[in-house]
Scaffold this active site. Sequence first.
Site, mmCIF file in Angstrom:
data_model
loop_
_atom_site.group_PDB
_atom_site.id
_atom_site.type_symbol
_atom_site.label_atom_id
_atom_site.label_comp_id
_atom_site.label_asym_id
_atom_site.label_seq_id
_atom_site.Cartn_x
_atom_site.Cartn_y
_atom_site.Cartn_z
ATOM 1 N NE ARG A 160 -2.591 0.860 3.542
ATOM 2 C CZ ARG A 160 -3.406 0.795 4.588
ATOM 3 N NH1 ARG A 160 -4.711 0.759 4.401
ATOM 4 N NH2 ARG A 160 -2.923 0.732 5.817
ATOM 5 C CB SER A 180 4.646 -20.242 0.930
ATOM 6 O OG SER A 180 5.105 -21.544 1.247
ATOM 7 C CE1 TYR A 195 6.220 -18.896 6.055
ATOM 8 C CE2 TYR A 195 5.331 -20.875 5.020
ATOM 9 C CZ TYR A 195 6.165 -19.765 4.975
ATOM 10 O OH TYR A 195 6.926 -19.527 3.853
ATOM 11 C CE LYS A 199 4.980 -16.665 3.378
ATOM 12 N NZ LYS A 199 5.595 -15.422 2.840
ATOM 13 C CB THR A 230 17.621 -20.847 2.575
ATOM 14 O OG1 THR A 230 16.551 -21.168 3.478
ATOM 15 C CG2 THR A 230 17.059 -20.606 1.179
#
Length: 289
Positions: A160, A180, A195, A199, A230
């Site tokens: 925004r 995701s 989570y 997502k 990662t």
Amino acid sequence: MSDPQPLAKIYFRSPEEPVLPVPLPQAPEERARARFSLAGKRAIVTGGARGLGYTTSRALLEHGLSGLCIFDRDLETGEAAASSLSATFPNTNITFKGVNVADEMMTTEAVESVVGELGGVEILLCCAGIVGVVDTLEMGMEQWNKIIEVNLTGSLVCARAVAKSMISKSTLGSIVLIASMSGHTINYPQPQAAYNVSKAGVLHLTRHLAAEWAQHGIRVNSISPGYMDTVLNEGDHLIEARRIWNERTPMGRMGKPEELCGAVVLLASDAGSFMTGSDIRIDGGYTLL
């Protein structure tokens, strides 16, 4: 019967005001370069201090980005990331700002500062996010709220703030939210309700903002990564989980951060000029099964 005009006013651009892509050069070699070029464009990347954010920031710079600001809460790592990228791309204006994307005032002020420093922003890439692995019966509401606040509310706050700047400057822009595969399916074996819900919210937020802001020449798309190799997915405690993840992925492995770069550049550049409200899954086929 209600008047249909307000809906049209909110979502649809007048036919007399089409938003068209910049024409490509005529020479084949120049057309190929220009199609994915980001020359003259400026970007904000949230969560850009490490991992997916850092790798995709580098990809944007490799395609000619003229200005970049990394937003991240980790001040030391963020400064180091900006310094490292500046050494590799010395002719590009690269800066860092310590920002908590869930803090609306802080984020708005940071965006306004970047717009002033760079002269504008055409690209926003939202990579900032956190995860929490805990049984739902044991999860405290503080953890639930924090994950929703960073992943979902943070995406809205950043989008925004940047959109307001784009509209005020009549800038044709691209906003890319990192969703995701967890917004499409349920992860196994780890429980992570907050989570996954955050997502899923990012996916629907993407579609809504795409519909609402298309009239302003702002494209909004998302990318849904699968399990990525990662530092967040390393450690002896994840050996068994990684084995299960690989077994449940048709390609039999985790993804590399570099494997997101093509989609990011596509969505940020004029190569994706007719894409909005789209989600690109990069999950090795995990959500197929």
